[in-house]
Design a protein around this motif. Structure first.
Motif, short mmCIF file in Angstrom:
data_model
loop_
_atom_site.label_atom_id
_atom_site.label_comp_id
_atom_site.label_asym_id
_atom_site.label_seq_id
_atom_site.Cartn_x
_atom_site.Cartn_y
_atom_site.Cartn_z
N ARG A 83 24.02 3.84 11.25
CA ARG A 83 25.35 4.43 11.28
C ARG A 83 25.78 4.92 9.90
N TYR A 84 25.39 4.18 8.86
CA TYR A 84 25.72 4.58 7.49
C TYR A 84 25.10 5.93 7.16
N ILE A 85 23.82 6.09 7.48
CA ILE A 85 23.13 7.35 7.18
C ILE A 85 23.72 8.48 8.01
N ALA A 86 23.97 8.22 9.30
CA ALA A 86 24.52 9.26 10.16
C ALA A 86 25.90 9.70 9.69
N HIS A 87 26.68 8.77 9.18
CA HIS A 87 28.05 9.10 8.79
C HIS A 87 28.12 9.80 7.45
N ALA A 126 16.44 17.76 21.52
CA ALA A 126 16.16 17.99 20.10
C ALA A 126 16.15 16.66 19.36
N SER A 127 15.57 16.69 18.16
CA SER A 127 15.59 15.53 17.25
C SER A 127 16.21 15.94 15.93
N LEU A 128 17.12 15.10 15.46
CA LEU A 128 17.82 15.35 14.20
C LEU A 128 17.42 14.28 13.20
N THR A 129 16.90 14.70 12.05
CA THR A 129 16.42 13.76 11.04
C THR A 129 17.27 13.82 9.78
N PHE A 130 17.63 12.63 9.29
CA PHE A 130 18.35 12.47 8.02
C PHE A 130 17.47 11.69 7.05
N ARG A 137 17.52 8.18 -5.77
CA ARG A 137 17.31 8.62 -7.14
C ARG A 137 17.56 7.48 -8.11
N GLN A 138 18.62 6.75 -7.88
CA GLN A 138 18.95 5.64 -8.76
C GLN A 138 17.87 4.56 -8.73
N MET A 139 17.29 4.35 -7.55
CA MET A 139 16.24 3.33 -7.41
C MET A 139 14.85 3.88 -7.72
N VAL A 140 14.77 5.17 -8.02
CA VAL A 140 13.51 5.86 -8.29
C VAL A 140 12.57 5.71 -7.09
N TYR A 141 13.12 5.91 -5.90
CA TYR A 141 12.33 5.91 -4.67
C TYR A 141 11.99 7.35 -4.30
N ASP A 142 10.73 7.62 -4.05
CA ASP A 142 10.32 8.90 -3.52
C ASP A 142 10.90 9.05 -2.11
N PRO A 143 11.24 10.27 -1.68
CA PRO A 143 11.77 10.43 -0.32
C PRO A 143 10.87 9.89 0.78
N GLU A 144 9.56 9.81 0.51
CA GLU A 144 8.65 9.27 1.53
C GLU A 144 8.45 7.76 1.40
N ASP A 145 9.03 7.17 0.39
CA ASP A 145 8.99 5.71 0.23
C ASP A 145 9.76 5.08 1.39
N PRO A 146 9.18 4.13 2.12
CA PRO A 146 9.90 3.52 3.26
C PRO A 146 11.24 2.90 2.87
N ARG A 147 11.41 2.54 1.62
CA ARG A 147 12.68 1.95 1.19
C ARG A 147 13.78 3.00 1.04
N CYS A 148 13.39 4.26 1.00
CA CYS A 148 14.35 5.37 1.03
C CYS A 148 14.51 5.73 2.51
N ALA A 149 15.54 5.18 3.11
CA ALA A 149 15.64 5.17 4.58
C ALA A 149 15.66 6.57 5.17
N ARG A 150 15.10 6.68 6.36
CA ARG A 150 15.14 7.92 7.14
C ARG A 150 15.52 7.57 8.57
N LEU A 151 16.27 8.45 9.16
CA LEU A 151 16.81 8.22 10.50
C LEU A 151 16.56 9.45 11.35
N THR A 152 16.02 9.24 12.56
CA THR A 152 15.84 10.33 13.51
C THR A 152 16.57 10.00 14.80
N LEU A 153 17.51 10.88 15.14
CA LEU A 153 18.28 10.75 16.37
C LEU A 153 17.76 11.79 17.36
N THR A 154 17.34 11.32 18.54
CA THR A 154 16.81 12.22 19.56
C THR A 154 17.73 12.20 20.77
N GLY A 155 17.96 13.37 21.32
CA GLY A 155 18.84 13.43 22.48
C GLY A 155 18.98 14.84 23.01
N LYS A 156 20.07 15.03 23.74
CA LYS A 156 20.35 16.31 24.39
C LYS A 156 21.53 16.98 23.71
#
Length: 280
Positions: free
Chosen positions: A120-124, A183-187, A196-215
């Motif tokens: 919810r944090y990422i989506a918001h 469709a699927s929406l990815t954040f 950036r502050q944590m020096v996490y690459d965007p593909e680092d699992p600790r840099c969270a990613r969210l995919t919402l799938t629906g209609k």
């Protein structure tokens, strides 16, 4: 003659500085740094025809060159800026004063163990995402097609978890959705400052990613007031976009919430858990 070389070079540099040039791709907008962006009535009546007719900014399958009536250019070529009128209009159509968007008081993501709250944090707090559809374009019909959209799940102090969009029928993605509304929406948390502050690459699992799938569905009349407030409060420039493009509101009716926010696997968050929590 050698002593004349330096003065001549200096004089040439001064002459070059007298002209302003913009390095741009073939589909970017020229915005003068000297322009003052003010609110204005940019309806069809006052917007130039090039922004509202069939050769408009959102025309399907527009050529990569000549988007705004330019001559054919090589991407990255140095070109003179547009006329003052076009530059000022561009800046007013696609930019706004930063103080018009309230900044969030919260900038720290939840603990990664709180997966529903993290989703919810990422989506918001995401202002945009990547929407994937099944393409209807001739050369890639039936293949995945991705596009970037500005989004909102509510005003900054009112998160719903429902993702709203403001779209035009001229967009290829909308054409796709008319044939197949799923469709699927990815954040990515990389949109903000945390990774950036944590020096996490965007593909680092600790840099969270969210995919919402629906209609994807059109927002019903009884929900339009909320959808408009949700989108325009977060993206106020949208209120000035040309009405000739027949903008309308859509939302994503969720089927699945997929999250990766730490090392060791992903989470499928039940919709009930997703909607009953808050990002605050």
């Amino acid at each position: 003659m050698r002593p004349l070389c330096f003065p001549l070079a200096l004089f040439a540099n001064i002459l070059c500085l007298g002209q302003t040039y913009t390095l741009r791709s073939s589909v970017s907008w020229v915005v003068s740094s000297n322009d003052v962006v003010e609110d204005a009535d940019l309806s069809e009546e006052v917007a130039p025809a090039l922004l509202v007719d069939s050769a408009g900014l959102w025309k399907q399958a527009y050529p990569s060159s000549n988007v705004l009536g330019d001559s054919v250019e090589t991407p990255g070529e140095l070109v003179k800026p547009e006329s003052d009128n076009v530059a000022q209009l561009s800046s007013r159509l696609f930019s706004y004063r930063l103080e018009k968007v309230k900044k969030s008081a919260s900038s720290s993501p939840p603990p990664h163990q709180e997966t529903a709250r993290t989703a919810r944090y990422i989506a918001h707090y995401s202002d945009w995402g990547h929407l994937a559809t099944i393409s209807t374009q001739d050369k890639i019909k039936g293949l995945p097609f991705g596009n970037i959209f500005s989004v909102s799940d509510g005003t900054l102090d009112n998160s719903t978890g429902v993702i709203y969009f403001y779209v035009t029928p001229m967009d290829n993605t909308v054409a796709d959705l008319r044939m197949n509304p799923y469709a699927s929406l990815t954040f990515s948390e990389a949109e903000g400052e945390f990774c950036r502050q944590m020096v996490y690459d965007p593909e680092d699992p600790r840099c969270a990613r969210l995919t919402l799938t629906g209609k994807m569905v059109e927002v019903p009349p009884e929900e339009l007031t909320f959808a408009k407030e949700a989108m325009f409060s977060r993206h106020p420039v949208m209120a000035k976009w040309p009405v000739g493009h027949k903008w309308f509101f859509m939302k994503l009716e969720l089927i699945q919430v997929w999250l990766q926010d730490w090392i060791g696997g992903t989470s499928l968050i039940p919709l009930e858990d997703y909607f009953k929590t808050t990002p605050f």
